[in-house]
Motif scaffolding. Structure first.
Motif, mmCIF file in Angstrom:
data_model
loop_
_atom_site.group_PDB
_atom_site.id
_atom_site.type_symbol
_atom_site.label_atom_id
_atom_site.label_comp_id
_atom_site.label_asym_id
_atom_site.label_seq_id
_atom_site.Cartn_x
_atom_site.Cartn_y
_atom_site.Cartn_z
ATOM 1 N N ARG A 1 36.650 -42.074 26.964
ATOM 2 C CA ARG A 1 35.664 -41.524 27.911
ATOM 3 C C ARG A 1 36.404 -40.807 29.042
ATOM 4 O O ARG A 1 36.062 -39.689 29.419
ATOM 5 N N GLU B 1 36.611 -36.809 29.998
ATOM 6 C CA GLU B 1 36.327 -36.344 31.354
ATOM 7 C C GLU B 1 37.453 -35.420 31.850
ATOM 8 O O GLU B 1 37.197 -34.321 32.337
ATOM 9 N N GLU C 1 32.910 -37.290 26.155
ATOM 10 C CA GLU C 1 32.712 -38.231 27.274
ATOM 11 C C GLU C 1 31.409 -39.027 27.120
ATOM 12 O O GLU C 1 31.407 -40.254 27.240
#
Ligand SMILES: [Fe+2]
Ligand SMILES: [Fe+2]
Length: 277
Positions: A161, A165, A173
């Motif tokens: 994740r 990002e 993400e």
């Protein structure tokens, strides 16, 4: 329908390639790669980051299939009851809910693989998760699969994740974020059932935690997952707290990961010395 379905008989089409985990770990060709992977955080600056992310997510994808198969098996393999070789009805209900989540994760993973440019079967499948889900004691299934392996999934999803990002990839993400939320629930089911079913049975709790420890150490994969900032997959302390781990339990996983890293470094140095001799 037969009970305790063996790992060799799992249904897969011709795209999937099964590899034994011991063969993979002891393959000399993986030494160089593992050295790279155990020493660097997954960021877009890493020259191998795209392939490392794809390999990691394919590993998660096959884990999702096996988590579905394992949770389904726990609904079926045991008679309903409170004995050590039985499963309470409420536990089976939790496993049925988990099947629903894992089926959704399989679908998300297929679409995410496509998005990341990965073919199904491009990377091999190790069947260790399902093997842990074949344990004859349902509590050991829940510590080995839900607490240890899905605990690892929490660490991976959180890392991926963050990678999505930093890399500016909202699809990656958000896929990771959604699966992470479900995984926290699955790990918490493991923590809750462990405490509930072994409240008056210290021996069973000891066995269950020992099984979890073995799986946790094996799946720290030579320090691949650790508490260090520069490791490829970082221990997700906050999410593990939400999933019912206390501080001492999280510290213990961090210690197991440090041991696994030390052992891997020793192996890598020995392999390098042998190669240059
Ligand atoms: Fe999952
Ligand atoms: Fe899960």
């Amino acid at each position: 329908m037969r009970k305790a379905h063996p790992v060799e008989d799992l249904a897969r089409d011709e795209r999937f390639v099964r590899v034994d985990i011991q063969d993979r770990i002891s393959d000399p060709r993986s030494v160089k790669n593992s050295r790279m992977r155990t020493q660097a955080r997954l960021t877009p600056e890493r020259p191998d980051s795209a392939d490392a992310a794809r390999a990691l997510m394919h590993g998660i994808f096959v884990g999702e299939i096996q988590a579905l198969e394992g949770a389904g098996r726990t609904c079926w393999d045991f008679e309903t009851g409170d004995g050590r070789d039985e499963a309470p009805f409420a536990l089976k209900l939790d496993m049925a809910r988990q099947c629903w989540d894992e089926a959704r994760h399989c679908e998300i993973s297929v679409k995410l693989s496509d998005w990341m440019g990965t073919e199904i079967g491009e990377f091999s499948e190790g069947a260790f998760l399902y093997a842990a889900a074949c344990n004859p004691d349902p509590v050991l299934r829940l510590t080995g699969v839900n607490r240890a392996l899905e605990g690892l999934a929490i660490d991976v999803f959180n890392t991926m994740r963050e990678f999505g990002e930093i890399a500016g990839d909202p699809v990656l993400e958000f896929c990771e974020d959604w699966m992470l939320a479900d995984e926290v629930t699955h790990v918490k089911m493991g923590s809750d059932w462990l405490r509930r079913l072994t409240a008056d049975d210290p021996e069973r709790r000891k066995d269950a935690l020992e099984f979890q420890r073995i799986v946790d150490k094996l799946f720290s994969l030579g320090g691949f997952r650790s508490d260090e900032d520069d490791s490829p997959v970082k221990l997700a302390r906050r999410f593990r707290e939400l999933a019912g781990f206390d501080d001492a339990e999280i510290d213990e996983i961090a210690d197991l990961a440090s041991q696994a890293l030390e052992e891997a470094r020793t192996r890598q140095e020995a392999a390098a010395a042998l190669a240059s001799a």
